[in-house]
Design an enzyme around this catalytic site. Structure first.
Site, PDB file in Angstrom:
ATOM      1  N   ASN A 215       0.607  -0.835  -0.145  1.00 44.09           N
ATOM      2  CA  ASN A 215      -0.310   0.016  -0.188  1.00 44.09           C
ATOM      3  C   ASN A 215       0.824   1.202   0.131  1.00 44.09           C
ATOM      4  O   ASN A 215       0.521   1.888  -0.450  1.00 44.09           O
ATOM      5  CB  ASN A 215      -1.086   0.000   0.833  1.00 44.09           C
ATOM      6  CG  ASN A 215      -2.380  -0.839   1.001  1.00 44.09           C
ATOM      7  OD1 ASN A 215      -3.086  -0.223   0.264  1.00 44.09           O
ATOM      8  ND2 ASN A 215      -2.717  -0.667   2.082  1.00 44.09           N
ATOM      9  N   ASP A 224      -5.883  -2.902  -3.115  1.00 44.03           N
ATOM     10  CA  ASP A 224      -6.957  -3.758  -3.589  1.00 44.03           C
ATOM     11  C   ASP A 224      -6.858  -4.858  -4.588  1.00 44.03           C
ATOM     12  O   ASP A 224      -7.671  -5.793  -4.609  1.00 44.03           O
ATOM     13  CB  ASP A 224      -7.572  -2.506  -3.718  1.00 44.03           C
ATOM     14  CG  ASP A 224      -8.539  -1.890  -2.947  1.00 44.03           C
ATOM     15  OD1 ASP A 224      -8.249  -2.062  -1.376  1.00 44.03           O
ATOM     16  OD2 ASP A 224      -9.214  -0.775  -2.812  1.00 44.03           O
ATOM     17  N   GLU A 250      -6.163  -7.936   4.903  1.00 41.67           N
ATOM     18  CA  GLU A 250      -5.591  -8.366   3.683  1.00 41.67           C
ATOM     19  C   GLU A 250      -5.916 -10.515   3.903  1.00 41.67           C
ATOM     20  O   GLU A 250      -4.866 -11.163   3.704  1.00 41.67           O
ATOM     21  CB  GLU A 250      -4.229  -7.682   3.948  1.00 41.67           C
ATOM     22  CG  GLU A 250      -2.901  -8.294   4.919  1.00 41.67           C
ATOM     23  CD  GLU A 250      -3.664  -7.446   5.407  1.00 41.67           C
ATOM     24  OE1 GLU A 250      -2.938  -6.929   6.560  1.00 41.67           O
ATOM     25  OE2 GLU A 250      -5.069  -6.706   5.957  1.00 41.67           O
TER      26      GLU A 250
END
Length: 332
Positions: A215, A224, A250
């Site tokens: 991220n 995503d 996750e």
């Protein structure tokens, strides 16, 4: 739906044109050409999403047709039945909460006024007894058919909405896998069937390694896409009877009915290898993705929660031992 109704109604008017020509009533026949023209105009407006004028044309045609048919041929012709078709359509039309009921009251007053006018004026263009019976039977048949069609349509709409709500409530919107709540709801049945057959059940928990780094380095869109990428690979490694879910963030969980620890470990290793072998293409970059996994077998008569806790503990041992590996939890 409205466009379909206009097509069906125009076909009915075309049939009326032929019917009245057959009964040698040309005035009644050619009046239907005006109705067909109104429905054609309404269809064109609906196709361009100009809905209010289109609905106004439909109301005008039905009210006018019912009025002319009733006054010219008589109340027994059954043209007034078409007014009743507006009741369900008006009630489900939405808008201000009092508007549908006001329209229904106005429709009732129009209906009763038409009945009074028909009794006062008598029949202005009478048909033969046979012709009147045929027209009445035709009108009843059309109203029955249209009522059945619209009821079926609304029933189908409600059923589709129910299925969509169930899907929204049970599916993770990002990955398409089951969500946590749905897996928990389905787990009891999934556990009971193998137990009755004397078979074990196992589960696998998987967590994406260094997901925060993905991220931070590539952005949340890449994060995503990574979750979706892992979910797709995980689903390919599962059997039809397995339940794969996004457990949170996750993290993923796979419930494996009729599977012992050894077979579940092989499944977990297959998932790990598949993810490690296929980096995620993101723009010009290839993002390496790995999983840490924990495996646990659900003991006989054990609820899901303790087995998940053991698998989760095994997962964290995989993290501590270097990640990108499978660890098997001890038995309960």
């Amino acid at each position: 739906m409205a466009r379909r109704v206009t097509v069906m109604a125009a076909c009915v008017d075309l049939a009326f044109l032929a019917l009245f020509l057959w009964f040698d009533a040309p005035l009644l026949a050619w009046l239907n050409l005006g109705s067909i023209a109104l429905y054609a105009a309404a269809y064109a407006l609906l196709a361009r999403r100009i809905n209010l004028p289109a609905l106004a044309l439909i109301w005008t045609e039905v009210l006018g047709h019912a009025t002319l048919g009733t006054l010219l041929i008589g109340w027994d012709s059954g043209f007034h039945y078409y007014l009743l078709m507006f009741i369900p359509a008006t009630i489900v039309s939405g808008g201000h909460r009092t508007r549908p009921f006001v329209l229904v009251v106005l429709l009732f007053l129009f209906y009763m006024g038409l009945h009074a006018a028909a009794r006062a004026t008598g029949t202005l263009a009478p048909l033969s007894a046979t012709g009147l019976w045929v027209v009445h039977a035709f009108n009843v048949a059309v109203v029955f058919a249209m009522a059945a069609y619209t009821a079926r349509y609304y029933y189908g709409t409600v059923r589709r909405a129910e299925h969509q709500l169930v899907a929204l409530a049970s599916t993770d919107p990002l990955t398409g896998l089951s969500n946590r709540r749905n897996l928990i709801d389905r787990a009891e049945q999934a556990l009971q069937q193998p137990r009755h057959a004397g078979q074990p059940t196992a589960l696998v928990i998987a967590d994406i390694d260094h997901f925060k780094h993905i991220n931070d380095a590539h952005g949340h869109e890449a994060g995503d896409r990574t979750i979706v990428h892992v979910a797709e690979l995980l689903a390919r490694c599962c059997r039809a009877q397995d339940i794969a879910a996004r457990w949170g963030g996750e993290e993923f969980l796979v419930l494996l009915p009729a599977t012992d620890t050894g077979a579940a470990t092989l499944v977990a290793e297959r998932i790990r290898a598949a993810v490690a072998a296929q980096p995620l293409a993101h723009g010009s970059a290839a993002i390496a993705v790995t999983l840490s996994l924990g495996v646990a077998e659900v003991a006989h008569d054990e609820p899901l929660g303790p087995a998940v806790a053991r698998a989760d503990h095994a997962l964290y041992r995989s993290k501590e031992d270097g990640r990108n590996r499978v660890t098997v939890a001890g038995r309960a």
